[in-house]
Design an enzyme around this catalytic site. Structure first.
Site, PDB file in Angstrom:
ATOM      1  N   SER A 110      23.532   8.200  68.980  1.00 25.67           N
ATOM      2  CA  SER A 110      24.792   7.233  69.477  1.00 25.67           C
ATOM      3  C   SER A 110      23.726   6.168  69.032  1.00 25.67           C
ATOM      4  CB  SER A 110      24.619   7.742  70.699  1.00 25.67           C
ATOM      5  OG  SER A 110      25.424   8.794  70.845  1.00 25.67           O
ATOM      6  N   GLU A 152      20.926   2.087  72.627  1.00 31.61           N
ATOM      7  CA  GLU A 152      20.731   3.370  73.070  1.00 31.61           C
ATOM      8  C   GLU A 152      18.763   3.566  72.167  1.00 31.61           C
ATOM      9  OE1 GLU A 152      22.691   7.042  74.306  1.00 31.61           O
ATOM     10  OE2 GLU A 152      21.167   8.156  72.745  1.00 31.61           O
ATOM     11  N   ARG A 196      20.608   7.345  80.499  1.00 28.96           N
ATOM     12  CA  ARG A 196      19.700   6.635  79.566  1.00 28.96           C
ATOM     13  C   ARG A 196      18.313   5.922  80.222  1.00 28.96           C
ATOM     14  NH1 ARG A 196      22.271  10.514  77.861  1.00 28.96           N
ATOM     15  NH2 ARG A 196      23.843  10.488  75.686  1.00 28.96           N
TER      16      ARG A 196
END
Ligand SMILES: Cc1cc2nc3c(=O)[nH]c(=O)nc-3n(C[C@H](O)[C@H](O)[C@H](O)COP(=O)(O)OP(=O)(O)OC[C@H]3O[C@@H](n4cnc5c(N)ncnc54)[C@H](O)[C@@H]3O)c2cc1C
Length: 344
Positions: free
Chosen positions: A241, A338, A166
């Site tokens: 998420s 995130e 990520r």
């Protein structure tokens, strides 16, 4: 054609959390000349320029004091091929899932596990999108960027993008050696295999008598799993998420495992580091389905925070803070969001 800009533009329909939000300036650009004009305007007004895709990984404040720009070209071009692979150059404005569909229909391997991720191709390198054991980094060859400081368009090799879980250099500010702030992704180059093997690293992908045999079948299975697990942002606004799965040291993981034998842990490329399922941490704090005013933790998936409508972004930030606090108190683990927040 010169740049057409909108002042105090409504961003509510342009991000999947769907809170009320306005941008000082907003424009949809068709080419590099218009993009350069937008950077000039932002510089004159001493405000940042923010690239916007489909807003599926963003938290917007009520007023975004910036020039928000969407890149519109969305073509897919074949730029090289051999008997083993094909290379595609894809414009940043292409819908990510359209690219996945295009590739699986050709029976090319590489993108099938990334089916149904919302957003644009241009945003894929930013957080190195990933799902079901595959990351964008596994197919990307290069990223074409417009550098506003140099006024130039150039290709960056994948190895220069520092892709990780990520993460990429596109998330890091220029003062820290990153590319954020002065660069805009306009295209990517990816390589897909003509013959390949499907990635079954997640157990539920192979279950049942009709296990996928082709990229298209794998993409279809992943779409079905995702539709059952994740709330649809068009029905219940969310950004997928909300927290990254934290990576902790093996010693801490072992001590947590002694206390909670069922804790889901995953190996990482670094042998002394272990990834923990953030959803499990949140659920174990008793927060799955928790609702606070107009926002809450999805009853379907504890990692997804949802906006029930008519709420304010501050409510979501407060809820996120509460979750972080409770997880830290119980497990001594810091959850990192995130999505990117465009506020201060
Ligand atoms: C239901 C749901 C499920 C999701 N599942 C996943 C998943 O499985 N895996 C995963 O990784 N993500 C997932 N996401 C998050 C999101 O879909 C991805 O991060 C996606 O890549 C964001 O694309 P976007 O176009 O909406 O980007 P945006 O949200 O518009 O932007 C995200 C960031 O990228 C930057 N950016 C966008 N375009 C450009 C550009 N052209 N140049 C430079 N910077 C740019 C923005 O400035 C911002 O910092 C999910 C989201 C939702 C809502």
């Amino acid at each position: 054609m010169s740049l057409v800009l909108e002042q105090n533009a409504n961003l509510q329909p342009l991000h999947t959390l769907a809170f009320a939000a306005q941008a000082r300036y907003f424009a949809r650009v068709q080419n590099v000349q218009q993009l350069a004009q937008a950077y000039q305007k932002a510089q004159t007004d001493k405000i940042p320029l923010y690239p916007l895709g489909h807003g599926s990984n963003l938290i917007l404040p009520e007023f975004v004091n910036a020039f928000v720009v969407q890149w519109m070209p969305k073509h897919i071009r074949c730029c090289a091929q051999t008997s083993d692979y094909v290379e595609l150059e894809v414009d940043a404005g292409c819908v990510w899932d359209d690219l996945v569909n295009f590739s699986v229909q050709k029976t090319w391997y590489g993108l099938e596990n990334l089916a149904a991720i919302p957003g644009t191709v241009g945003a894929a390198p930013v957080q190195n999108i990933g799902a079901y054991g595959v990351e964008f980094a596994s197919v990307v060859q290069g990223v074409q960027i417009f550098d506003a400081q140099k006024g130039e368009l150039f290709w960056l090799e994948a190895s220069a993008c520092e892709f990780a879980y990520r993460h990429s250099r596109f998330k890091v500010a220029a003062v820290q050696g990153g590319l954020r702030g002065h660069t805009f992704i306009v295209a990517v180059r990816i390589r897909l295999a003509k013959q390949g093997q499907l990635n079954f690293s997640y157990a539920d992908l192979a279950q049942g008598p009709d296990a996928p045999k082709t990229p298209a079948q794998m993409a279809a299975r992943i779409r079905a799993i995702r539709a059952a697990k994740l709330p649809d942002p068009k029905i219940l606004p969310n950004v997928g998420s909300f927290f990254q799965n934290p990576v902790i040291c093996r010693a801490q993981a072992q001590s947590l495992q002694a206390q909670y034998p069922q804790i889901p842990l995953y190996a990482t490329p670094e042998p002394d580091k272990v990834k923990v399922a953030a959803a499990w941490l949140i659920e174990t704090c008793g927060l799955k389905g928790w609702r606070q005013g107009h926002v809450g933790v999805s009853p379907q998936q504890a990692l997804v925070l949802v906006h029930y409508g008519h709420g304010r972004v501050q409510e979501l930030l407060t809820l996120a803070g509460l979750i972080q606090q409770q997880v830290k108190q119980k497990f001594a683990i810091e959850l990192q969001p995130e999505p990117e927040y465009w506020g201060t």
